[in-house]
Design a protein around this motif. Structure first.
Motif, PDB file in Angstrom:
ATOM      1  N   ALA A   1     -17.286  18.111 -29.673  1.00  0.00           N
ATOM      2  CA  ALA A   1     -17.030  17.275 -30.651  1.00  0.00           C
ATOM      3  C   ALA A   1     -16.390  18.210 -32.011  1.00  0.00           C
ATOM      4  CB  ALA A   1     -18.083  16.316 -30.971  1.00  0.00           C
ATOM      5  N   SER A   2     -17.415  19.314 -31.988  1.00  0.00           N
ATOM      6  CA  SER A   2     -17.203  20.062 -33.290  1.00  0.00           C
ATOM      7  C   SER A   2     -15.806  21.052 -33.005  1.00  0.00           C
ATOM      8  CB  SER A   2     -18.312  20.943 -33.415  1.00  0.00           C
ATOM      9  OG  SER A   2     -18.690  21.868 -32.343  1.00  0.00           O
ATOM     10  N   GLY A   3     -15.109  20.803 -31.689  1.00  0.00           N
ATOM     11  CA  GLY A   3     -14.160  21.777 -31.637  1.00  0.00           C
ATOM     12  C   GLY A   3     -14.145  23.020 -31.030  1.00  0.00           C
ATOM     13  N   THR A   4     -15.581  23.310 -30.739  1.00  0.00           N
ATOM     14  CA  THR A   4     -16.038  24.901 -30.312  1.00  0.00           C
ATOM     15  C   THR A   4     -16.225  24.584 -28.676  1.00  0.00           C
ATOM     16  OG1 THR A   4     -18.355  24.475 -30.768  1.00  0.00           O
ATOM     17  CG2 THR A   4     -16.759  25.629 -32.391  1.00  0.00           C
ATOM     18  N   ALA A   5     -16.020  25.641 -28.014  1.00  0.00           N
ATOM     19  CA  ALA A   5     -16.391  25.667 -26.538  1.00  0.00           C
ATOM     20  C   ALA A   5     -17.711  25.720 -26.341  1.00  0.00           C
ATOM     21  CB  ALA A   5     -15.486  26.883 -25.812  1.00  0.00           C
TER      22      ALA A   5
ATOM     23  N   ALA B   1     -15.768  40.483 -27.390  1.00  0.00           N
ATOM     24  CA  ALA B   1     -14.813  39.252 -27.304  1.00  0.00           C
ATOM     25  C   ALA B   1     -13.977  39.532 -28.644  1.00  0.00           C
ATOM     26  CB  ALA B   1     -15.789  38.099 -27.463  1.00  0.00           C
ATOM     27  N   LEU B   2     -12.772  39.749 -28.404  1.00  0.00           N
ATOM     28  CA  LEU B   2     -12.085  40.083 -29.406  1.00  0.00           C
ATOM     29  C   LEU B   2     -10.676  38.606 -29.728  1.00  0.00           C
ATOM     30  CD1 LEU B   2     -11.360  43.595 -28.769  1.00  0.00           C
ATOM     31  CD2 LEU B   2     -12.895  42.605 -30.848  1.00  0.00           C
ATOM     32  N   SER B   3     -10.296  38.263 -30.871  1.00  0.00           N
ATOM     33  CA  SER B   3      -9.347  37.522 -30.908  1.00  0.00           C
ATOM     34  C   SER B   3      -8.086  38.485 -31.213  1.00  0.00           C
ATOM     35  CB  SER B   3      -9.288  36.593 -32.073  1.00  0.00           C
ATOM     36  OG  SER B   3      -9.237  37.168 -33.260  1.00  0.00           O
ATOM     37  N   ALA B   4      -7.004  37.752 -30.914  1.00  0.00           N
ATOM     38  CA  ALA B   4      -5.684  38.736 -31.096  1.00  0.00           C
ATOM     39  C   ALA B   4      -5.442  39.175 -32.437  1.00  0.00           C
ATOM     40  CB  ALA B   4      -4.285  38.093 -30.483  1.00  0.00           C
ATOM     41  N   GLY B   5      -5.818  38.192 -33.492  1.00  0.00           N
ATOM     42  CA  GLY B   5      -5.668  38.665 -34.780  1.00  0.00           C
ATOM     43  C   GLY B   5      -6.480  39.608 -35.501  1.00  0.00           C
TER      44      GLY B   5
ATOM     45  N   GLY C   1     -12.282  28.251 -19.235  1.00  0.00           N
ATOM     46  CA  GLY C   1     -12.354  26.800 -18.527  1.00  0.00           C
ATOM     47  C   GLY C   1     -13.413  26.209 -19.544  1.00  0.00           C
ATOM     48  N   ALA C   2     -14.117  26.686 -20.527  1.00  0.00           N
ATOM     49  CA  ALA C   2     -15.011  25.921 -21.503  1.00  0.00           C
ATOM     50  C   ALA C   2     -14.411  24.881 -22.268  1.00  0.00           C
ATOM     51  CB  ALA C   2     -15.737  26.967 -22.235  1.00  0.00           C
ATOM     52  N   GLN C   3     -14.811  23.681 -22.199  1.00  0.00           N
ATOM     53  CA  GLN C   3     -14.016  22.525 -22.682  1.00  0.00           C
ATOM     54  C   GLN C   3     -14.281  22.485 -24.241  1.00  0.00           C
ATOM     55  OE1 GLN C   3     -11.278  21.180 -21.780  1.00  0.00           O
ATOM     56  NE2 GLN C   3     -11.365  22.468 -20.111  1.00  0.00           N
TER      57      GLN C   3
ATOM     58  N   CYS D   1     -11.616  33.077 -23.612  1.00  0.00           N
ATOM     59  CA  CYS D   1     -12.603  32.173 -23.808  1.00  0.00           C
ATOM     60  C   CYS D   1     -12.092  31.638 -25.237  1.00  0.00           C
ATOM     61  CB  CYS D   1     -13.773  32.419 -23.596  1.00  0.00           C
ATOM     62  SG  CYS D   1     -14.878  31.373 -23.913  1.00  0.00           S
ATOM     63  N   GLY D   2     -11.359  30.482 -25.064  1.00  0.00           N
ATOM     64  CA  GLY D   2     -10.685  29.710 -26.437  1.00  0.00           C
ATOM     65  C   GLY D   2      -9.945  30.766 -26.942  1.00  0.00           C
ATOM     66  N   ARG D   3     -10.043  31.324 -28.217  1.00  0.00           N
ATOM     67  CA  ARG D   3      -9.227  32.227 -28.980  1.00  0.00           C
ATOM     68  C   ARG D   3      -9.544  33.726 -28.537  1.00  0.00           C
ATOM     69  NH1 ARG D   3      -9.896  33.734 -34.486  1.00  0.00           N
ATOM     70  NH2 ARG D   3     -12.036  33.790 -35.114  1.00  0.00           N
ATOM     71  N   TYR D   4     -10.493  33.939 -27.937  1.00  0.00           N
ATOM     72  CA  TYR D   4     -11.121  35.310 -27.565  1.00  0.00           C
ATOM     73  C   TYR D   4     -10.452  35.886 -26.443  1.00  0.00           C
ATOM     74  CZ  TYR D   4     -14.149  34.499 -31.585  1.00  0.00           C
ATOM     75  OH  TYR D   4     -14.294  34.101 -32.899  1.00  0.00           O
ATOM     76  N   VAL D   5     -10.592  37.235 -26.254  1.00  0.00           N
ATOM     77  CA  VAL D   5     -10.363  37.753 -24.803  1.00  0.00           C
ATOM     78  C   VAL D   5     -11.388  38.703 -24.561  1.00  0.00           C
ATOM     79  CG1 VAL D   5      -9.029  39.211 -23.652  1.00  0.00           C
ATOM     80  CG2 VAL D   5      -7.931  37.479 -24.767  1.00  0.00           C
TER      81      VAL D   5
END
Length: 90
Positions: A14-18, A49-53, A9-11, A34-38
């Motif tokens: 302005a820089s595009g980061t949570a 905290a890992l991204s799918a990629g 739920g972190a929004q 959390c964003g692109r991370y799980v």
């Protein structure tokens, strides 16, 4: 353990980061998105905290858990079965 990834739920600011600092009292659980991370916990209790990629492969292990292969040839062993991880990362 949760079976589906949850949105932390972190929004984006302005820089595009949570802005996670504003939510520092919340404890991230395994499977939290959390964003692109799980967020996942390995068998030793460390959080990742890992991204799918960043996950090259998800492999079953003998104990019913799974092993994630990530960058640099590193392995992260988890107690969750492969099916749970596949749902978290999709």
């Amino acid at each position: 353990m949760p079976t589906d990834a949850k949105d932390f739920g972190a929004q984006p600011d302005a820089s595009g980061t949570a802005d996670l600092a504003a939510r520092s009292n919340d404890r991230l659980e395994a499977g939290t998105r959390c964003g692109r991370y799980v967020v996942v916990f390995d068998v030793e209790g460390r959080r990742h905290a890992l991204s799918a990629g960043s996950v090259s492969a998800i492999c079953d292990d003998e104990s019913g858990g799974c092993i994630l292969l990530i960058g640099g040839g590193r392995m992260v062993r988890l107690d969750e079965p492969m099916e749970v991880l596949l749902r978290w990362f999709t």
